[in-house]
Design an enzyme around this catalytic site. Sequence first.
Site, PDB file in Angstrom:
ATOM      1  N   ALA A 157       0.834  -1.211   0.000  1.00 59.18           N
ATOM      2  CA  ALA A 157       0.000   0.000   0.000  1.00 59.18           C
ATOM      3  C   ALA A 157       0.862   1.251   0.000  1.00 59.18           C
ATOM      4  O   ALA A 157       0.600   2.206  -0.751  1.00 59.18           O
ATOM      5  CB  ALA A 157      -0.925  -0.003   1.218  1.00 59.18           C
ATOM      6  N   ALA A 195      10.713   0.580   7.731  1.00 57.97           N
ATOM      7  CA  ALA A 195      11.628   0.070   8.748  1.00 57.97           C
ATOM      8  C   ALA A 195      12.717  -0.816   8.155  1.00 57.97           C
ATOM      9  O   ALA A 195      13.829  -0.891   8.696  1.00 57.97           O
ATOM     10  CB  ALA A 195      10.846  -0.708   9.807  1.00 57.97           C
ATOM     11  N   GLY A 204       4.970  -7.266   1.969  1.00 55.18           N
ATOM     12  CA  GLY A 204       4.661  -8.646   1.623  1.00 55.18           C
ATOM     13  C   GLY A 204       4.896  -8.966   0.165  1.00 55.18           C
ATOM     14  O   GLY A 204       5.240 -10.100  -0.181  1.00 55.18           O
ATOM     15  N   HIS A 219      -2.263 -13.482   5.649  1.00 56.67           N
ATOM     16  CA  HIS A 219      -3.273 -12.580   5.101  1.00 56.67           C
ATOM     17  C   HIS A 219      -3.974 -11.810   6.230  1.00 56.67           C
ATOM     18  O   HIS A 219      -5.192 -11.626   6.209  1.00 56.67           O
ATOM     19  CB  HIS A 219      -4.313 -13.364   4.281  1.00 56.67           C
ATOM     20  CG  HIS A 219      -3.743 -14.062   3.096  1.00 56.67           C
ATOM     21  ND1 HIS A 219      -4.438 -15.034   2.397  1.00 56.67           N
ATOM     22  CD2 HIS A 219      -2.547 -13.925   2.456  1.00 56.67           C
ATOM     23  CE1 HIS A 219      -3.683 -15.472   1.399  1.00 56.67           C
ATOM     24  NE2 HIS A 219      -2.535 -14.815   1.411  1.00 56.67           N
ATOM     25  N   ALA A 261      -4.358  -3.636   4.532  1.00 55.17           N
ATOM     26  CA  ALA A 261      -5.351  -4.695   4.711  1.00 55.17           C
ATOM     27  C   ALA A 261      -6.136  -4.539   6.000  1.00 55.17           C
ATOM     28  O   ALA A 261      -7.195  -5.165   6.146  1.00 55.17           O
ATOM     29  CB  ALA A 261      -4.671  -6.063   4.684  1.00 55.17           C
ATOM     30  N   THR A 297      -4.120 -11.640  -0.297  1.00 50.22           N
ATOM     31  CA  THR A 297      -4.498 -10.254  -0.026  1.00 50.22           C
ATOM     32  C   THR A 297      -3.652  -9.202  -0.718  1.00 50.22           C
ATOM     33  O   THR A 297      -3.991  -8.015  -0.668  1.00 50.22           O
ATOM     34  CB  THR A 297      -4.475  -9.996   1.495  1.00 50.22           C
ATOM     35  OG1 THR A 297      -3.234 -10.472   2.034  1.00 50.22           O
ATOM     36  CG2 THR A 297      -5.631 -10.699   2.174  1.00 50.22           C
TER      37      THR A 297
END
Length: 572
Positions: free
Chosen positions: A16, A37, A100, A508, A542, A553
Amino acid sequence: MTETTFDYIIVGGGSAGSVLANRLSARSANKVLLLEAGQDTPHGKVPAAVLDSYPGTAYLNPAYTWNQLKVTTEVIPHNRPDESRPKLRTYEQARILGGGSSINGQLANRGAPTDYDEWEERGARGWSWESVLPFFKKVERDMDFDGPWHGNEGRIPVRRIFPDLWPEHAKAASETFKAAGYRFLIDQNAEFEDGYFPITISNVYERRVSAAIGYLDPGTRLRENLTISTDTQVASLVFDGLRCVGVKAIVSGRETEFRGGEIILSSGAIHSPAHLLRAGIGPAGHLRDMGIEVRAAVPGVGQRLQDHPAVAVAAFIKPHARIIHDYSRRHIYTALRYSSGLPGIPSGDMFTVVTNKTSWHAVGEQIGSFIITVYKTYSETGEVKLASPNWRDEPVVDFNLLSDQRDLERMMDGVRRFGAMHLTPTMQAVTTDPFPASYSDKVRQVGLVSKKNKYLTDALAKLLDGPAVLRSYLIRNLVMEGFTLEGLMRDDEQLEAFVRKAAVGVWHASCTCRMGADEDPMAVTNPAGRVRGVDGLRVTDASIFPVVPCANTNFPVLMTAEKVADAILAGG
C-alpha cells in the site's frame, strides 16, 4: 533531533505504501515522505532472493521480516483467556521495501465479486465490486489477456504458466480435479466460478515484480517531491490536540521528527493498529490497562482480526514428476477454487493450491502438497493488543482461527476431500506416502536458509530416494507429527484434533482497522481511510478491509491503495 515538513507522510513502505508514494507524488505540488523500517530495494540492487520467482528463499530470511513477531492461531477460551494459552508461533511479516509483495508467493488473485458487495453492505460505501474493479484493472498489466476484466497499463505485470509447462505432479493434480467434476478455467480473474486454473502471478520473465519494483521505479524515485527513508522505525505519532501532525522515528539509529499535513499508516493489519493504540486511539479499557491516556475511544482498533486458515495434505513426489528447473523455479502452477455447499455460504468459498515443492532444500523438492484454505472465513474473534506502551515491544496477536464452527467443518471436509484425491490412481502414479502436514516450528527451523540445513536435507533426500520401506519409515518418524492420513480419514475426533492443532494463517492478516459507516461503533475508519475521532490521520492497508476477501491479499491491498490515493487526490 531534526524536523522536516511534508504534505503526506506514509508510515510503511509495503504494497500500500509503495502505491501511495507513487500516486501522491505524481502531483508535483505534493511533498511526500515514505518511511520503511526495512531495507531499500532500488533498481539494480534488489536482493536475488527477492527477485527469485520461487519465494521460499525470501520469506524465511530473517533479514526481510519482523523476526520477533509471535502469534497464537488456536482458539483461546473466552471464559479463561489467560489460562492454557495456545503455543506462540512465528508469523512472518515483511520488513523490507515492498512489504509482503517482496517475499510472498506472488499470487495475483482478486477475490469474489460478492466479497466487495459485502464490504459495501457492511458500511464501506463506494467499495462494491463494480466500484473496485476499475482499480484492480489500474494495478495490473496483464501479459496474457485483455477485455473487460483486465488492465493492460498498470505497474504490476501479471501472467500465468500454462499446462503445457507444468511438471507431472501438477498435471496429475489437474487430472484429478477434472475427474472430480471440476471445470478447467483458463483465467481465474475473469468470471468468478468454481474450477481449476493456471494461477495468476505478479511475475514476469521469471522474476518477481514487487510493489516497490513496480511503483517505486527509477523514474518515480527521481521525483524531487518524493523522499524515501528506509531503515526508519516509527516510534510514535505526534499530535497537536486531536490532530495528528507528524511522527517521531529512529532513522539509522538517530531520533528524528517529521511533520506532515496528513499522516497515513500503511504498516499492515498488525502494526497499524499498534501505532494507533500507542497513540491513545482504541478500546478505552485496554488503553487504561496499558497506562496510556485515551485520546479517542475507538473500540474497533485491533479487533476482529482475520486470516485464512489452512492445513495441508502432502506426499512424496516420485522423481519423474518433480519440477523441471530449466524453464521455471515456480513451486505453484495450479489451484482449485470450489464451493463447500454449506447453507448460506457464497460459492467459491474454498481454495486449494497445489505445491510442487515445499521448501528450497532437497527434501522440499521431494514433497508436494495440497494446501487447503478456507477463503470465506467467518472467524472474526482475533485481536491485536499491546504488550506494553513501548514501541520496541511487538504487540500481542491472537488470531483465534476456526473460532466459527463453519470454518472448522469446512477445513475437516477439505482434508477428507484431498486425502481421498491422494488415494486415486492418478495421484498414486506420481506420489507415494501421503500424510497430513502442518507448518510447524520444526518445519520452519529446517526451512531457514543455512549451510547446516542444506547438509542435513541433502543427506535425508538421498535416503528418501532410496528403498520404499526406508522412505516410508523416515516419513512416518521424521516428517510426520503424530497423525496419519489413514487415521484422520476414519476418525473424526482425530481429524478435528489435527485441524485445530495444525491450522495456521497464510499471512493474510486483515480487518483490524475496518472501514464502516458512521453509525457502526466498531468501524475505525471511514470509506476513505480517515481514522475516526482524530484529524489528519488515515489508515490504508489490509487492516481497513471490512472482511477478508476470498483471495491472497496482496492484490486487494494494491487495489485499496489505488482507490484511497484517488480519493485523497480528489479531496476526499
